[in-house]
Motif scaffolding. Sequence first.
Motif, PDB file in Angstrom:
ATOM      1  N   VAL A 338       0.829  -1.206   0.000  1.00  0.00           N
ATOM      2  CA  VAL A 338       0.000   0.000   0.000  1.00  0.00           C
ATOM      3  C   VAL A 338       0.865   1.258   0.000  1.00  0.00           C
ATOM      4  CG1 VAL A 338      -1.620   1.340   1.400  1.00  0.00           C
ATOM      5  CG2 VAL A 338      -1.996  -1.108   1.060  1.00  0.00           C
ATOM      6  N   CYS A 341       1.745   2.505  -3.300  1.00  0.00           N
ATOM      7  CA  CYS A 341       0.649   2.906  -4.175  1.00  0.00           C
ATOM      8  C   CYS A 341       0.304   4.365  -3.884  1.00  0.00           C
ATOM      9  CB  CYS A 341      -0.574   2.015  -3.952  1.00  0.00           C
ATOM     10  SG  CYS A 341      -1.989   2.490  -4.960  1.00  0.00           S
ATOM     11  N   TYR A 344      -3.729   5.151  -3.200  1.00  0.00           N
ATOM     12  CA  TYR A 344      -4.521   4.291  -2.320  1.00  0.00           C
ATOM     13  C   TYR A 344      -5.709   5.061  -1.744  1.00  0.00           C
ATOM     14  CZ  TYR A 344      -5.949   1.367   1.552  1.00  0.00           C
ATOM     15  OH  TYR A 344      -6.694   0.612   2.415  1.00  0.00           O
TER      16      TYR A 344
END
Length: 692
Positions: A338, A341, A344
Amino acid sequence: MSSTVSEGTVRRDLEDSKKKNTTFSDQPGLKRNHNSVAAREHDDNDEHLVGLAAKRTKTLPGGMGQESNAENSSSPGRNGAPGEGEEGEVVRHLHPEATRTLDVALGLPLSGARYKCTELVRVMEQALYSLGYPEVAQKLEKSSGVNLHSERVQRLQEGCLSGQWEQVIALIDGERDHLFGAVEEDHDGGEEATTEERVQKAKFLVLEQKYLERLSSGDVGTALACLREEITPLGINTGRLHELASLMRCRSWQDLVESKAFGDQPSSSSDPVSEAAAALVANGSSAREKPRDAKGAVSPQVSRQQLLRKLQEVIPSSVMLPENRLESLLGQAVAHQVSHCMYYNKTDTTFSLLSDYACGPEQIPSVTSQILDGHSDEVWHVQFSSSGRMLASASADGTCIIWERAPAGEANGSSGGSRSPFSRKFRIRHELAGHKKPIAFVCWSPNEEYLLTCGNDHVLNAWCVETGKVHHRYEKHLDSVTSCAWLPDSKRFVSGSIDKHIYMWHLDGRLVRHWKGSRINDLAISRNGKWMVSTSNEKKFHLFNLAMDTETVVYEQESIISLCLSKHSDLLLVNLQNQKIHLWDLNEFFESCGSPEALPIEPIRRYRGQHEKQGRYVIRSCFGGSTETFVVSGSEDSQVYIWHQQKGELLKVLSGHSGTVNAVTWNPTDPYTFASASDDHSIRIWGTQETV
């Protein structure tokens, strides 16, 4: 399928294998030996995986494998093939020092990184027990020769859960070297606790539990003796000792649990990525939760389970495996994915373990889904209610409009509704006309029953949201009221003005407190109501400890025109007059109750737009996304800017407004929606392509 059926299936497969005179590795779908051989060809050290000898292990009732010193009872197969145990079961004991490389096992480019195979087996066994497959876990313990916990640890666990405190203390003293002597590498760089220190801490925890249970049962005499004769002589944790003494007035387990001195409360996470990953590993238990059983009633038995979790903090993990270790490792892996990313913004907290997590810019709301044009002049401020169902806007036309999301059946003006609950349009619920001059600020009460409005007519109004009528009018400021903020109880609030005064009001009109200083541009109250943050035209902001009545000043590079606290009040956004935005970390300062040593001296992040110049207007920013992953702000160039909160990278520049974007607000319950207010007299609702 039940465990009994699974066991029979495994045995039939093994019997068929013997009849065909084949090895275990030849069976379809049972590729463990093939993988081991491939790994051995790659890594010479993996020769330990085949085991040095096959021996039977004794299994304790309840599923915990016991350490066995039995002599070899069967021989390994030819070329290191596994031997056979009772009833034809495969027995393949791992060498205690057998390791495998992470880059081979997991495909990661970690040169030279390795893990112990026995540790992996223990983690697997713990996960199997946790998932409700004790028979499978026992078979793995017997087959591998690797036990989840030693016999000593099992006795410690059983003693704690059954409340045999004298036996537990005797075990801690008698087996201190085995239970506490394994000093592990300190990855945090801190000083490693000695064996004696860990022993004392463990005894304190056990005796604390004994004391609490004796006290809750009404046996005050035994509890007092435990406190005086057993806990006090340990000579540690005097602060906690005083808290325990204060519990002598409690007469029931319910009273003890509800007491503030009973134990620590859950703390808020300051890391949104960690929060998202924690959703994967959450299993309903926490070492800091109040001890309640499945029905919600307070329970000393659940408290004993929490005692074991606390003991894990002082017993080396190589001796007693930390609780839910596999879930913890999976959570770390998800958190790592995460964190890489940039976009997110997930609402579904279920992560797949079968593939790596990935996301794209489509998760950021960047499409105008609705334009609200109910005002006849510039819109200066906008704010969602705590549920996200309502939106309040303040305008230079002297009115405030309460907008509400249409019911599901009226979504998008269609009687058929919408497939997405986030695509419903906003409509006017109340138009509030109670100010004689422009309204500069609006603020929802936490319970959504009241809305505060304030502005250039020196007045605050508290509106009843249900009726749309003025509940009370507050007239004490001598100049424009620039901002206001509620305390968590929805009964008190503060207001700040250019007249250099801050007032704390009660909803019924009573003046509660007063501060005098500089002209106030903006202010905010922390989520727990213990702190107030304010700023003026000067290059600094003020931190007020409302409980201790102290004030601390933090200096900035430029004059501050507005500020915004994060959901957990650990992060602070400040908008500077040069149109830059700075992010300050206040978590350590707040956690230390305002310790000067914890005061931040510079911002942890700086966000820059495309047009940086001396600003003329008040621009307000906010945090956004499901875990406050983003920072969003308006600007004088009519654009909306969205940055990644932690990395500081500019992700989106949104066009649509034709005038200065004065304020933005992100829906607290719908991460795919935010609103922006502009001098072009409009409010834009932004969504994703899916929700539009």
